[in-house]
Design an enzyme around this catalytic site. Structure first.
Site, PDB file in Angstrom:
ATOM      1  CB  ALA A 169      -0.909   0.002   1.229  1.00 45.86           C
ATOM      2  N   GLY A 182       0.416  -4.976   0.883  1.00 43.37           N
ATOM      3  CA  GLY A 182      -0.807  -4.993   0.078  1.00 43.37           C
ATOM      4  C   GLY A 182      -0.644  -5.728  -1.230  1.00 43.37           C
ATOM      5  CD  GLU A 197      -2.661  -7.234   3.131  1.00 43.77           C
ATOM      6  OE1 GLU A 197      -3.185  -7.393   4.243  1.00 43.77           O
ATOM      7  OE2 GLU A 197      -2.286  -6.121   2.704  1.00 43.77           O
ATOM      8  CD  GLU A 205       1.648  -5.468   5.763  1.00 47.15           C
ATOM      9  OE1 GLU A 205       0.880  -5.493   4.791  1.00 47.15           O
ATOM     10  OE2 GLU A 205       2.386  -6.434   6.065  1.00 47.15           O
TER      11      GLU A 205
END
Length: 265
Positions: free
Chosen positions: A72, A118, A121, A141
């Site tokens: 992200a 992300g 993911e 993260e």
């Protein structure tokens, strides 16, 4: 070979269809294809395009340059000022990835480079994952003082088991493609992730599209149920498959020793 379908225009990704395979390419190479809010919204839009295109039978997600998706957008995360804004950002990512997971056709992540945070993911939301030999995968993260928020804490344990998932989440370490393959995190490894994914898609396309959708539904609906409940779902969906024209064509072609011509009916 059928010509590519006319592609809608996006700012942060490209979309094309070749031989019934949709190819979505994240295109923020200056940011290693990191997912900001605008890119997530475009992903949601392209998933809707895929879902509404009757010509698409398989979808591949990949990234431009040396990354699949590096995560992200850290700048956007750093700017989050309160619990509620952060929660909404996580829900946005989860919602988009849930839409990818819910597509009624096989989806493949072609992991050509970094698939971190992300990015991993996103790959976990796909049905299958193909990695290049240069790919690096991980959920780093905790090193930023946060946790995976786009589904990583839930999809990764379901795929590789709780202990292995917590190892990756707690350490934040990066996996090589070969280690990811050994853990069952990726399905195949090749020199070129996109070409390997296209080869896998070509094998999938030989099969009945309705059967593929029903098989995906059976696995998805049954994986968190007890065995007997899941078997009942399988029997119901088997019954539906046997009522299709594809079933008639597939069995007839087998008996006649020819290649079936499935129409998705």
């Amino acid at each position: 070979m059928t010509p590519p379908s006319e592609a809608p225009e996006f700012e942060h990704l490209s979309y094309q269809v070749e031989d019934r395979v949709a190819i979505v390419t994240l295109r923020r190479p200056q940011a290693l294809n990191a997912l900001n809010q605008d890119a997530l919204i475009e992903l949601a839009d392209v998933v809707e395009v895929i879902a509404q295109d009757p010509e698409v039978r398989v979808a591949i997600f990949t990234g431009e340059g040396r990354a699949f998706v590096a995560g992200a957008d850290i700048g956007e995360i750093a700017a989050l000022q309160d619990v509620f804004a952060a929660r909404e950002f996580a829900i946005l990512g989860q919602s988009v990835f849930n839409e990818i997971a819910a597509l009624p056709l096989p989806t493949i992540a072609a992991i050509n480079g970094y698939a971190l945070g992300g990015g991993l993911e996103l790959a976990l939301a796909c049905d299958l994952r193909v990695a290049s030999t240069k790919a690096r995968l991980g959920l780093p993260e905790v090193g930023l003082g946060i946790i995976p928020g786009f589904g990583g804490t839930q999809r990764l344990p379901r795929l590789v088991g709780r202990g292995r998932a917590l190892d990756l989440i707690f350490t934040g370490r990066h996996l090589s493609a070969e280690e990811a393959l050994s853990l069952g995190l990726v399905n195949r490894v090749g020199e070129d992730a996109l070409e390997t994914a296209k080869e896998l898609a070509a094998v999938i396309l030989r099969n009945g599209p309705v059967a593929l959708a029903l098989a995906k539904e059976a696995v998805g609906r049954g994986e968190n149920l007890d065995l007997q409940e899941a078997l009942e779902i399988e029997a119901d969906l088997f019954g539906l498959a046997c009522a299709t024209q594809d079933m008639r064509e597939g069995t007839r072609a087998f008996l006649e020793k020819r290649t079936p011509q499935f129409r998705g009916e």
